[in-house]
Design a protein around this motif. Structure first.
Motif, PDB file in Angstrom:
ATOM      1  N   THR A   1      23.022  -6.435 -90.410  1.00  0.00           N
ATOM      2  CA  THR A   1      22.263  -6.602 -89.180  1.00  0.00           C
ATOM      3  C   THR A   1      22.784  -7.820 -88.431  1.00  0.00           C
ATOM      4  O   THR A   1      23.231  -8.794 -89.047  1.00  0.00           O
ATOM      5  CB  THR A   1      20.742  -6.704 -89.471  1.00  0.00           C
ATOM      6  OG1 THR A   1      20.025  -6.725 -88.238  1.00  0.00           O
ATOM      7  CG2 THR A   1      20.391  -7.915 -90.290  1.00  0.00           C
ATOM      8  N   THR A   2      22.769  -7.741 -87.091  1.00  0.00           N
ATOM      9  CA  THR A   2      23.298  -8.821 -86.265  1.00  0.00           C
ATOM     10  C   THR A   2      22.252  -9.287 -85.258  1.00  0.00           C
ATOM     11  O   THR A   2      21.424  -8.497 -84.804  1.00  0.00           O
ATOM     12  CB  THR A   2      24.560  -8.377 -85.497  1.00  0.00           C
ATOM     13  OG1 THR A   2      24.228  -7.242 -84.693  1.00  0.00           O
ATOM     14  CG2 THR A   2      25.683  -8.027 -86.445  1.00  0.00           C
ATOM     15  N   TYR A   3      22.327 -10.571 -84.931  1.00  0.00           N
ATOM     16  CA  TYR A   3      21.423 -11.194 -83.976  1.00  0.00           C
ATOM     17  C   TYR A   3      22.285 -11.982 -82.979  1.00  0.00           C
ATOM     18  O   TYR A   3      23.153 -12.742 -83.407  1.00  0.00           O
ATOM     19  CB  TYR A   3      20.506 -12.202 -84.661  1.00  0.00           C
ATOM     20  CG  TYR A   3      19.690 -11.705 -85.834  1.00  0.00           C
ATOM     21  CD1 TYR A   3      18.322 -11.505 -85.705  1.00  0.00           C
ATOM     22  CD2 TYR A   3      20.268 -11.488 -87.089  1.00  0.00           C
ATOM     23  CE1 TYR A   3      17.552 -11.092 -86.787  1.00  0.00           C
ATOM     24  CE2 TYR A   3      19.504 -11.072 -88.167  1.00  0.00           C
ATOM     25  CZ  TYR A   3      18.155 -10.877 -88.017  1.00  0.00           C
ATOM     26  OH  TYR A   3      17.398 -10.479 -89.080  1.00  0.00           O
ATOM     27  N   GLU A   4      22.010 -11.823 -81.691  1.00  0.00           N
ATOM     28  CA  GLU A   4      22.693 -12.642 -80.693  1.00  0.00           C
ATOM     29  C   GLU A   4      21.904 -12.656 -79.391  1.00  0.00           C
ATOM     30  O   GLU A   4      21.164 -11.706 -79.146  1.00  0.00           O
ATOM     31  CB  GLU A   4      24.121 -12.157 -80.453  1.00  0.00           C
ATOM     32  CG  GLU A   4      24.220 -10.738 -79.920  1.00  0.00           C
ATOM     33  CD  GLU A   4      25.652 -10.312 -79.664  1.00  0.00           C
ATOM     34  OE1 GLU A   4      26.134 -10.600 -78.558  1.00  0.00           O
ATOM     35  OE2 GLU A   4      26.247  -9.695 -80.545  1.00  0.00           O
ATOM     36  N   PRO A   5      21.999 -13.664 -78.541  1.00  0.00           N
ATOM     37  CA  PRO A   5      22.649 -14.955 -78.723  1.00  0.00           C
ATOM     38  C   PRO A   5      21.728 -15.904 -79.488  1.00  0.00           C
ATOM     39  O   PRO A   5      20.539 -16.003 -79.211  1.00  0.00           O
ATOM     40  CB  PRO A   5      22.842 -15.431 -77.286  1.00  0.00           C
ATOM     41  CG  PRO A   5      21.658 -14.866 -76.549  1.00  0.00           C
ATOM     42  CD  PRO A   5      21.365 -13.541 -77.219  1.00  0.00           C
ATOM     43  N   VAL A   6      22.272 -16.563 -80.464  1.00  0.00           N
ATOM     44  CA  VAL A   6      21.461 -17.397 -81.342  1.00  0.00           C
ATOM     45  C   VAL A   6      22.171 -18.708 -81.688  1.00  0.00           C
ATOM     46  O   VAL A   6      23.375 -18.846 -81.518  1.00  0.00           O
ATOM     47  CB  VAL A   6      21.125 -16.666 -82.655  1.00  0.00           C
ATOM     48  CG1 VAL A   6      20.352 -15.388 -82.395  1.00  0.00           C
ATOM     49  CG2 VAL A   6      22.376 -16.373 -83.465  1.00  0.00           C
ATOM     50  N   ARG A   7      21.362 -19.628 -82.207  1.00  0.00           N
ATOM     51  CA  ARG A   7      21.884 -20.803 -82.888  1.00  0.00           C
ATOM     52  C   ARG A   7      21.523 -20.599 -84.350  1.00  0.00           C
ATOM     53  O   ARG A   7      20.352 -20.719 -84.739  1.00  0.00           O
ATOM     54  CB  ARG A   7      21.246 -22.089 -82.353  1.00  0.00           C
ATOM     55  CG  ARG A   7      21.741 -23.351 -83.063  1.00  0.00           C
ATOM     56  CD  ARG A   7      21.220 -24.629 -82.424  1.00  0.00           C
ATOM     57  NE  ARG A   7      19.796 -24.631 -82.157  1.00  0.00           N
ATOM     58  CZ  ARG A   7      18.850 -24.955 -83.033  1.00  0.00           C
ATOM     59  NH1 ARG A   7      19.171 -25.333 -84.266  1.00  0.00           N
ATOM     60  NH2 ARG A   7      17.568 -24.935 -82.699  1.00  0.00           N
ATOM     61  N   PRO A   8      22.506 -20.222 -85.172  1.00  0.00           N
ATOM     62  CA  PRO A   8      22.210 -19.967 -86.587  1.00  0.00           C
ATOM     63  C   PRO A   8      21.699 -21.220 -87.291  1.00  0.00           C
ATOM     64  O   PRO A   8      22.153 -22.329 -87.025  1.00  0.00           O
ATOM     65  CB  PRO A   8      23.561 -19.541 -87.161  1.00  0.00           C
ATOM     66  CG  PRO A   8      24.371 -19.113 -85.989  1.00  0.00           C
ATOM     67  CD  PRO A   8      23.905 -19.966 -84.848  1.00  0.00           C
ATOM     68  N   LEU A   9      20.754 -21.025 -88.196  1.00  0.00           N
ATOM     69  CA  LEU A   9      20.222 -22.114 -89.011  1.00  0.00           C
ATOM     70  C   LEU A   9      20.707 -21.993 -90.452  1.00  0.00           C
ATOM     71  O   LEU A   9      20.284 -22.768 -91.313  1.00  0.00           O
ATOM     72  CB  LEU A   9      18.686 -22.094 -88.984  1.00  0.00           C
ATOM     73  CG  LEU A   9      18.043 -22.226 -87.593  1.00  0.00           C
ATOM     74  CD1 LEU A   9      16.530 -22.083 -87.691  1.00  0.00           C
ATOM     75  CD2 LEU A   9      18.437 -23.550 -86.949  1.00  0.00           C
ATOM     76  N   VAL A  10      21.571 -21.017 -90.708  1.00  0.00           N
ATOM     77  CA  VAL A  10      22.130 -20.768 -92.034  1.00  0.00           C
ATOM     78  C   VAL A  10      23.647 -20.700 -91.901  1.00  0.00           C
ATOM     79  O   VAL A  10      24.181 -20.585 -90.805  1.00  0.00           O
ATOM     80  CB  VAL A  10      21.568 -19.459 -92.639  1.00  0.00           C
ATOM     81  CG1 VAL A  10      20.090 -19.611 -92.986  1.00  0.00           C
ATOM     82  CG2 VAL A  10      21.774 -18.287 -91.689  1.00  0.00           C
TER      83      VAL A  10
END
Length: 166
Positions: free
Chosen positions: A99-108
């Motif tokens: 699964t993909t998420y965007e636009p984000v600032r990853p925390l992992v």
């Protein structure tokens, strides 16, 4: 009213499904939403007829910039970083789904294990939608699937109406 209608349509589409959005038999509902309910769909999944044709290979969920995004299931971070100038997070889930998420600032970080419901990213600004939104995708190998199949299915409930004069 529009938000209520979209939420109702989402619930009905999940309850009754469709042949074009069905996930393979290996897909299981994880019980965790990427955003808190209700999910408001800004743009629906529209799979292309061929791998290189136009279409929408995910769903866009309305959410404010800064919204916390959660892992929809347990897994491992496949990728966390920039792609074409925007932040992207990709998680490998059980059964080989990604699964993909965007636009984000990853925390992992890449390779890190995550738990279902863990906050894994924060929504950032993007130019994909007119209003802030999360573009959420789902892949099985190279095949794009409807990520809404991962969301717990709600049972639509009709409320009684009050009759005029009674």
């Amino acid at each position: 009213m529009t938000t209520l209608l979209l939420t109702l349509l989402l619930a009905l589409s999940q309850a009754f499904g469709s042949t074009t959005s069905a996930a393979p038999a290996t897909t299981t509902t994880t019980g965790v939403r990427p955003l808190p309910p209700p999910l408001v769909v800004a743009r629906w999944w529209d799979p292309p007829p061929t791998p290189y044709a136009a279409g929408h290979r995910g769903v866009d969920l309305s959410a404010p910039v800064g919204a916390e995004l959660r892992a929809v299931g347990p897994g491992r971070v496949y990728y966390a970083g920039p792609v074409a100038g925007r932040g992207v997070l990709s998680l490998t889930l059980p059964g080989g789904l990604r699964t993909t998420y965007e636009p984000v600032r990853p925390l992992v970080s890449g390779g890190e294990e995550v738990t279902a419901g863990q906050v894994v990213a924060v929504l950032t600004e993007g130019a994909h939608c007119a209003e802030p939104c999360l573009h959420w995708g789902l892949l099985a190998g190279e095949t794009y699937l409807n990520p809404l199949t991962l969301v717990p299915r709600t049972t639509p409930r009709l409320l009684p109406t009050v009759r005029p004069g009674g």
